[in-house]
Design a protein around this motif. Structure first.
Motif, mmCIF file in Angstrom:
data_model
loop_
_atom_site.group_PDB
_atom_site.id
_atom_site.type_symbol
_atom_site.label_atom_id
_atom_site.label_comp_id
_atom_site.label_asym_id
_atom_site.label_seq_id
_atom_site.Cartn_x
_atom_site.Cartn_y
_atom_site.Cartn_z
ATOM 1 N N LYS A 3 23.334 42.011 37.467
ATOM 2 C CA LYS A 3 23.802 41.011 37.841
ATOM 3 C C LYS A 3 23.649 40.678 37.227
ATOM 4 N N SER A 4 23.001 39.431 37.035
ATOM 5 C CA SER A 4 22.985 38.527 36.533
ATOM 6 C C SER A 4 22.816 38.368 34.403
ATOM 7 N N GLY A 26 23.407 34.488 42.868
ATOM 8 C CA GLY A 26 22.904 34.982 44.674
ATOM 9 C C GLY A 26 21.330 33.816 43.808
ATOM 10 N N ASP A 27 20.030 34.793 43.570
ATOM 11 C CA ASP A 27 19.398 34.184 43.218
ATOM 12 C C ASP A 27 19.262 33.145 43.364
ATOM 13 N N ARG A 30 20.187 30.370 46.511
ATOM 14 C CA ARG A 30 19.043 31.050 47.279
ATOM 15 C C ARG A 30 18.090 29.614 47.038
ATOM 16 N N PHE A 39 17.603 37.587 54.591
ATOM 17 C CA PHE A 39 18.275 38.242 54.721
ATOM 18 C C PHE A 39 19.158 39.296 55.920
ATOM 19 N N ARG A 44 23.070 37.494 55.097
ATOM 20 C CA ARG A 44 24.270 37.847 53.973
ATOM 21 C C ARG A 44 25.451 37.469 54.088
ATOM 22 N N ILE A 48 27.335 34.998 51.268
ATOM 23 C CA ILE A 48 28.423 35.394 50.245
ATOM 24 C C ILE A 48 29.675 34.354 50.648
ATOM 25 N N ILE A 70 24.075 40.595 45.396
ATOM 26 C CA ILE A 70 24.702 41.958 45.401
ATOM 27 C C ILE A 70 25.350 41.805 46.907
ATOM 28 N N PRO A 72 26.259 43.187 49.543
ATOM 29 C CA PRO A 72 25.986 44.734 49.985
ATOM 30 C C PRO A 72 27.342 45.129 50.970
ATOM 31 N N LEU A 105 10.145 44.126 43.678
ATOM 32 C CA LEU A 105 10.153 43.973 44.821
ATOM 33 C C LEU A 105 10.609 45.345 45.191
ATOM 34 N N ILE A 114 8.127 44.679 52.339
ATOM 35 C CA ILE A 114 8.962 43.603 52.783
ATOM 36 C C ILE A 114 10.460 44.623 53.469
ATOM 37 N N LYS A 115 10.463 44.294 54.605
ATOM 38 C CA LYS A 115 11.929 44.928 55.328
ATOM 39 C C LYS A 115 13.365 44.490 55.596
ATOM 40 N N GLY A 116 14.016 45.264 55.472
ATOM 41 C CA GLY A 116 15.208 44.924 55.617
ATOM 42 C C GLY A 116 16.020 45.171 53.943
ATOM 43 N N THR A 118 17.697 45.730 50.517
ATOM 44 C CA THR A 118 19.218 46.561 49.998
ATOM 45 C C THR A 118 18.894 47.919 49.243
HETATM 46 N N1 LIG Z 1 15.654 42.232 51.496
HETATM 47 C C1 LIG Z 1 16.046 41.597 50.268
HETATM 48 N N2 LIG Z 1 17.257 42.653 49.731
HETATM 49 C C2 LIG Z 1 17.844 42.271 48.856
HETATM 50 N N3 LIG Z 1 17.320 41.355 48.201
HETATM 51 C C3 LIG Z 1 16.144 40.606 48.533
HETATM 52 C C4 LIG Z 1 15.256 40.693 49.537
HETATM 53 N N4 LIG Z 1 14.606 40.184 49.924
HETATM 54 C C5 LIG Z 1 14.962 39.498 48.382
HETATM 55 N N5 LIG Z 1 16.075 39.615 47.499
HETATM 56 C C6 LIG Z 1 16.074 39.024 46.455
HETATM 57 O O1 LIG Z 1 17.008 38.300 46.389
HETATM 58 C C7 LIG Z 1 17.924 38.418 45.735
HETATM 59 C C8 LIG Z 1 19.920 38.535 46.353
HETATM 60 O O2 LIG Z 1 20.143 37.498 46.555
HETATM 61 P P1 LIG Z 1 21.934 37.688 47.115
HETATM 62 O O3 LIG Z 1 22.216 36.360 47.348
HETATM 63 O O4 LIG Z 1 23.128 38.261 46.030
HETATM 64 O O5 LIG Z 1 21.877 39.015 47.477
HETATM 65 S S1 LIG Z 1 22.906 39.020 49.091
HETATM 66 O O6 LIG Z 1 24.427 39.013 48.643
HETATM 67 O O7 LIG Z 1 23.166 38.275 50.141
HETATM 68 O O8 LIG Z 1 22.476 40.563 49.937
HETATM 69 C C9 LIG Z 1 18.128 39.725 44.700
HETATM 70 O O9 LIG Z 1 17.672 38.865 43.585
HETATM 71 P P2 LIG Z 1 17.902 39.829 42.458
HETATM 72 O O10 LIG Z 1 16.764 40.577 41.952
HETATM 73 O O11 LIG Z 1 18.787 39.222 41.163
HETATM 74 O O12 LIG Z 1 18.708 40.836 42.861
HETATM 75 C C10 LIG Z 1 16.635 39.668 45.508
HETATM 76 O O13 LIG Z 1 15.459 40.137 44.751
#
Ligand SMILES: Nc1ncnc2c1ncn2[C@@H]1O[C@H](COP(=O)(O)OS(=O)(=O)O)[C@@H](OP(=O)(O)O)[C@H]1O
Ligand SMILES: Nc1ncnc2c1ncn2[C@@H]1O[C@H](COP(=O)(O)OP(=O)(O)O)[C@@H](O)[C@H]1O
Length: 163
Positions: A3-4, A26-27, A30, A39, A44, A48, A70, A72, A105, A114-116, A118
């Motif tokens: 995505k990035s 998103g990353d 946060r 999360f 989430r 968003i 993401i 989702p 991850l 890591i729970k929950g 995506t």
């Molecule tokens: N539980 C869980 N589920 C999904 N993702 C997780 C989780 N924990 C941490 N991360 C890291 O957080 C990044 C996604 O953040 P987002 O803000 O895009 O997520 S969301 O839209 O609120 O679902 C995403 O980073 P990216 O690598 O940029 O996708 C993940 O690496």
């Protein structure tokens, strides 16, 4: 995943066409605006929603926002769609590729550390109404530049880059 990288390529392509854009990643969000959020589904949703509101402010200022989240859940994406006037929101579906896993991850999530997460134990609801889909071809992900070019072509064909 990707995505990035795609957001950066798209921003570059838009810049080369004289269009100002801003990436809401998103990353990154946060670490600041959304640092109070986790999360859980409701977090989430709030992540968003806030990003959509910020995108709306940027759009009012005349910038194109590229939101790389993401996001989702379908309902949350549709809420953003409704926030912006018709045709000012386009949703691109990007296929996930767990194999890259640059932060490790997915591996941690698969191991239950890591729970929950995506795509592992939290759902990703694929869009049923997205404007553009960026697919792997023969199991290979196209280059970010090629995908960004596809998005720009779509925007041009729809006349979104005219003014
Ligand atoms: N539980 C869980 N589920 C999904 N993702 C997780 C989780 N924990 C941490 N991360 C890291 O957080 C990044 C996604 O953040 P987002 O803000 O895009 O997520 S969301 O839209 O609120 O679902 C995403 O980073 P990216 O690598 O940029 O996708 C993940 O690496
Ligand atoms: N189209 C692509 N083809 C091959 N590798 C890519 C592509 N897009 C991204 N990558 C690589 O995949 C990894 C994750 O990309 P990134 O854009 O950070 O994903 P996300 O923001 O979704 O976590 C990075 O190492 C990046 O260089």
């Amino acid at each position: 995943m990707g995505k990035s990288t795609l957001a950066c390529s798209l921003s570059r392509e838009l810049h080369s066409k004289g269009k100002l854009s801003y990436i809401l990643d998103g990353d990154n969000l946060r670490h600041g605006l959304n640092k109070d959020l986790d999360f859980e589904p409701e977090d989430r949703t709030e992540n968003i929603r806030r990003t959509g509101e910020v995108a709306k402010l940027f759009a009012d200022a005349g910038l194109i926002c590229v939101a790389s989240l993401i996001s989702p859940y379908r309902r949350d994406r549709d809420t953003c769609r409704a926030m912006l006037p018709d045709a000012n929101f386009i949703e691109a579906r990007l296929q996930l590729c767990e194999a890259r896993d640059p932060k490790g991850l997915y591996k941690l999530a698969r191991a239950g550390k890591i729970k929950g997460f995506t795509g592992i134990d939290d759902p990703y609801e694929p869009p049923i109404n997205c404007e553009i889909e960026l697919k792997q071809e023969y199991g290979v992900c196209p280059t970010p530049t090629l995908m960004a070019g596809n998005v720009v072509t779509y925007l041009e064909e729809k006349g979104f880059l005219e003014c």
